[in-house]
Write a protein that holds these residues in place. Structure first.
Motif, PDB file in Angstrom:
ATOM      1  N   ILE A  76       3.643   5.327 -43.351  1.00 47.19           N
ATOM      2  CA  ILE A  76       2.089   5.347 -43.262  1.00 47.19           C
ATOM      3  C   ILE A  76       1.588   5.922 -44.793  1.00 47.19           C
ATOM      4  O   ILE A  76       0.636   5.238 -45.402  1.00 47.19           O
ATOM      5  N   PHE A  77       2.324   6.737 -45.444  1.00 51.33           N
ATOM      6  CA  PHE A  77       1.901   7.640 -46.504  1.00 51.33           C
ATOM      7  C   PHE A  77       2.080   6.766 -47.759  1.00 51.33           C
ATOM      8  O   PHE A  77       1.397   6.535 -48.842  1.00 51.33           O
ATOM      9  N   PHE A  78       3.491   5.966 -47.881  1.00 51.18           N
ATOM     10  CA  PHE A  78       3.776   5.494 -49.007  1.00 51.18           C
ATOM     11  C   PHE A  78       3.773   3.914 -48.964  1.00 51.18           C
ATOM     12  O   PHE A  78       3.886   3.184 -50.006  1.00 51.18           O
ATOM     13  N   PRO A 111       1.598   1.691 -48.228  1.00 54.16           N
ATOM     14  CA  PRO A 111       0.593   0.877 -49.102  1.00 54.16           C
ATOM     15  C   PRO A 111       0.685   0.859 -50.448  1.00 54.16           C
ATOM     16  O   PRO A 111       0.719  -0.146 -51.261  1.00 54.16           O
ATOM     17  N   LEU A 112       1.195   2.136 -50.941  1.00 53.90           N
ATOM     18  CA  LEU A 112       1.521   2.364 -52.548  1.00 53.90           C
ATOM     19  C   LEU A 112       2.599   1.232 -52.756  1.00 53.90           C
ATOM     20  O   LEU A 112       2.760   0.727 -53.889  1.00 53.90           O
ATOM     21  N   ILE A 113       3.675   1.145 -51.898  1.00 53.78           N
ATOM     22  CA  ILE A 113       4.753   0.377 -52.248  1.00 53.78           C
ATOM     23  C   ILE A 113       4.516  -1.066 -52.051  1.00 53.78           C
ATOM     24  O   ILE A 113       4.873  -1.796 -52.940  1.00 53.78           O
ATOM     25  N   PHE A 163       1.859  -2.418 -52.787  1.00 52.41           N
ATOM     26  CA  PHE A 163       0.939  -2.802 -54.094  1.00 52.41           C
ATOM     27  C   PHE A 163       1.869  -2.896 -55.181  1.00 52.41           C
ATOM     28  O   PHE A 163       1.442  -3.888 -56.077  1.00 52.41           O
ATOM     29  N   TYR A 164       2.465  -1.794 -55.448  1.00 54.18           N
ATOM     30  CA  TYR A 164       3.444  -2.102 -56.649  1.00 54.18           C
ATOM     31  C   TYR A 164       4.531  -3.016 -56.525  1.00 54.18           C
ATOM     32  O   TYR A 164       4.993  -3.681 -57.603  1.00 54.18           O
ATOM     33  N   VAL A 195       4.049  -5.967 -55.324  1.00 56.12           N
ATOM     34  CA  VAL A 195       3.367  -7.292 -55.698  1.00 56.12           C
ATOM     35  C   VAL A 195       2.842  -7.147 -57.148  1.00 56.12           C
ATOM     36  O   VAL A 195       3.388  -7.980 -58.032  1.00 56.12           O
ATOM     37  N   PHE A 196       2.311  -6.073 -57.458  1.00 59.40           N
ATOM     38  CA  PHE A 196       1.614  -6.127 -58.762  1.00 59.40           C
ATOM     39  C   PHE A 196       2.265  -5.772 -59.735  1.00 59.40           C
ATOM     40  O   PHE A 196       1.707  -5.732 -61.136  1.00 59.40           O
ATOM     41  N   TYR A 197       3.210  -4.953 -59.590  1.00 58.54           N
ATOM     42  CA  TYR A 197       3.977  -4.428 -60.824  1.00 58.54           C
ATOM     43  C   TYR A 197       5.676  -5.010 -60.868  1.00 58.54           C
ATOM     44  O   TYR A 197       5.854  -5.665 -61.743  1.00 58.54           O
ATOM     45  N   PHE A 198       6.203  -4.979 -59.594  1.00 57.73           N
ATOM     46  CA  PHE A 198       7.640  -5.426 -59.747  1.00 57.73           C
ATOM     47  C   PHE A 198       7.674  -6.932 -59.703  1.00 57.73           C
ATOM     48  O   PHE A 198       8.175  -7.568 -60.717  1.00 57.73           O
ATOM     49  N   PHE A 199       7.045  -7.689 -58.828  1.00 60.21           N
ATOM     50  CA  PHE A 199       7.036  -9.045 -58.842  1.00 60.21           C
ATOM     51  C   PHE A 199       6.327  -9.816 -60.292  1.00 60.21           C
ATOM     52  O   PHE A 199       6.920 -10.464 -60.798  1.00 60.21           O
ATOM     53  N   SER A 200       5.247  -8.866 -60.326  1.00 67.84           N
ATOM     54  CA  SER A 200       4.297  -9.152 -61.758  1.00 67.84           C
ATOM     55  C   SER A 200       5.327  -9.193 -62.914  1.00 67.84           C
ATOM     56  O   SER A 200       5.385 -10.289 -63.600  1.00 67.84           O
TER      57      SER A 200
END
Lengths: 287, 307
Positions: free
Chosen positions: B27-29, B31-33, B35-36, B38-43
């Motif tokens: 629940i807490f992490f 959404p962050l994970i 987001f990251y 997709v937008f950082y690791f995949f990016s």
């Protein structure tokens, strides 16, 4: 003005009166220098307003306000900007307040490493991720949508959001969390019932900053919005130029549009300057 | 490291509740994970992959070219110039922040009338869309109708009316001026740190009759060491994100004279064809920004530990 030493001592640490000056002359010189610099800083603003009035005077403004410029009105750009800014702020606040709570109040192996990895992306330049963000947004079928732009912006704001929310959550004594969990509340209920209400100052800062950064953004709207009806105010700086810089007569209109396009950001910044400066100082680390 | 309670006793229960279960962690992490991921690791992965390809913005029919893009990049004098300009502008901005910015912050802090208004004058331009500020600079400096030249002609100084944005050296100077103009954040950092410093050394020096400039340079400047670091690093990072400053004033011109890494990468990315080449440039810029961020985090953490 020289004051009694005792009074000055008493004042130190509370207000900033007379900390630096031996005499009234010192103060006058410094104040004069400061005001001279402020005047220099105002030159571009004065110039913009001056240029906005050339040829047709205030008619430049009224034509921009009422007219249609390359398929879009000024009001529509305001609306587009605020819609994206609001979506952006909601996403940043939701994701980073949850994670900020987790980083501050949970204990688990690898937490600090995970936090470090989160923050190392703090200063990624938007220009360097244009290619993948274009691809991702296209694959998600979010081109020409507010959500697509807001998500791209949120990805760059997220590290700062987590930093701010964790720093704030760290200052909330654990006893509050413990008391709630002793009553049998789950972490999620503690989060929504105790943490979020206590985080109001941090949430206001993060919210104001998120709105402001979104209003400042030119790159993602330019990359992801080709539909002229979705043009944001910052993006219109570019688009309006195509339509308003053709004849010398248009120069006044173009400059009037520049002044008017500053309005959304100006309103937000002036209304929430306190939260913005506090948030930036607390982050102390982002651009 | 955060302090951990000693094992045993009443702390045991607390430690247990602070260890999240899978559900709470998700629940807490989650959404962050997500987001990251997709937008950082995949990016970043995607960016690195395209940097080895010859590909257009449609991403179809990519051909692998190995290190070719990087080789071309390092051989491109315009890229080298863009990196150098970036560093020069960052350097100018840092020097301005530590002199003009520091001076303004201290003068504001020392108590003048209308402090809040003056603070806003210096801070607000930085918080506006930079595209807008740069566009205003451009119209202001336009050679025919710009208000600077009109003013100069108006007061009979026709000789000083220049082609500000067309002459390469002047255009370079204009960009520098804009980097100095956007001095708001350093002023904000100095101002917020001035409000928490210990002023006892200052007070006795004032009583000894030291002049304000000496107080600034010999007492206040050294105390603000950590703020100088914050200002320096944040300014370097800002310079890599200063795309709008250049794009909206000179567009990187004339003839690439004022190009910075941001405009360089943008032009190749949006040209739609040499996307792989642009990606290679983006990878290098990204790498530099991550390294500077890592340095910044180290400093930030050690400063935090002292507090």
């Amino acid at each position: 003005m020289m004051r009694l030493t005792g009074r000055r001592r008493a004042a130190a640490g509370r207000d900033s009166e007379d900390r630096l000056y031996r005499s009234r002359l010192d103060r006058t010189i410094m104040t004069t220098l400061l005001i001279a610099m402020a005047v220099l800083w105002l030159v571009p603003i004065a110039s913009a307003i001056d240029r906005a009035l050339v040829f047709n005077g205030w008619r430049n403004f009224s034509e921009v306000i009422t007219g249609d410029i390359g398929g879009i009105t000024l009001w529509q750009t305001y609306w587009n900007s605020f819609a994206i800014a609001a979506l952006h702020a909601v996403m940043v606040i939701a994701v980073s307040s949850l994670a900020g709570y987790g980083f501050a109040k949970f204990e688990f192996r690898g937490k600090e490493l995970m936090y470090y990895v989160t923050l190392v992306f703090l200063a990624v330049p938007a220009t360097s991720v244009l290619v993948p963000l274009f691809f991702i947004t296209r694959e998600l079928d979010l081109r020409d949508t507010y959500l697509g732009v807001a998500m791209a912006e949120a990805s760059l704001t997220m590290p700062f959001g987590v930093l701010l929310m964790r720093n704030f959550a760290d200052t909330i004594p654990d006893t509050y969390i413990e008391a709630a969990s002793m009553d049998g509340a789950s972490h999620l209920r503690t989060f929504s019932g105790v943490f979020l209400p206590m985080s109001r100052p941090a949430l206001l800062s993060l919210g104001s900053l998120s709105v402001m950064w979104s209003l400042q953004d030119f790159l993602f709207p330019a990359l992801l919005l080709s539909d002229h009806g979705k043009t944001t105010a910052a993006q219109a700086v570019f688009r309006f130029k195509e339509y308003l810089a053709v004849t010398p007569d248009d120069i006044g209109k173009y400059n009037a549009s520049l002044v008017l396009l500053a309005v959304p950001a100006l309103v937000v910044v002036v209304a929430s300057l306190r939260f913005i400066t506090r948030g930036l100082a607390a982050g102390g680390i982002k651009e | 490291m955060r302090s951990s309670p000693a094992a045993g006793g009443p702390d045991v229960g607390r430690r247990l509740t602070r260890r999240p279960g899978i559900g709470a962690f998700a629940i807490f992490f989650g959404p962050l994970i997500a987001f990251y991921a997709v937008f950082y690791f995949f990016s970043v992965g995607f960016l690195i992959r395209t940097s080895f390809q010859k590909v257009s913005l449609s991403f179809r029919d990519a051909t692998n070219v190995g290190l070719e893009n990087y080789r071309l990049l390092i051989d491109d004098p315009r890229f080298i110039d863009a990196v150098r300009n970036n560093l020069v502008f960052a350097g100018v901005a840092i020097v301005a922040a530590m002199t003009i910015g520091f001076f303004i912050s201290v003068a504001l802090w020392s108590g003048v009338r209308g402090r809040a208004l003056l603070y806003a004058v210096f801070l607000l331009p930085t918080l506006m869309p930079i595209a807008l500020i740069a566009a205003v600079f451009r119209t202001m400096l336009e050679s025919r109708f710009g208000s600077i030249n009109e003013f100069l002609r108006g007061v009979g100084l026709d000789a000083l009316a220049q082609r500000w944005l067309i002459d390469p050296d002047l255009a370079y100077g204009v960009i520098m001026v804009m980097f100095v103009y956007l001095i708001g954040l350093p002023i904000l950092y100095y101002t917020s740190n001035l409000s928490i410093i210990n002023t006892s050394a200052l007070e006795s020096a004032v009583l000894d009759g030291a002049n304000p400039l000496r107080l600034m340079s010999q007492i206040l400047f050294p105390i603000m060491r950590n703020t100088h670091k914050t200002v320096t690093l944040s300014t370097v990072l800002m310079s890599f994100r200063a795309f709008d400053i250049v794009f909206f004033s000179t567009g990187g011109g004339p003839a690439g004279r004022t190009e910075i890494t941001g405009t360089y990468v943008y032009n190749y990315t949006t040209s739609g064809i040499k996307v792989g080449f642009g990606s290679a440039a983006a990878v290098l810029v990204l790498l530099v920004s991550l390294i500077v961020s890592a340095v910044q985090l180290r400093i930030y953490r050690s400063a935090g530990a002292q507090r």
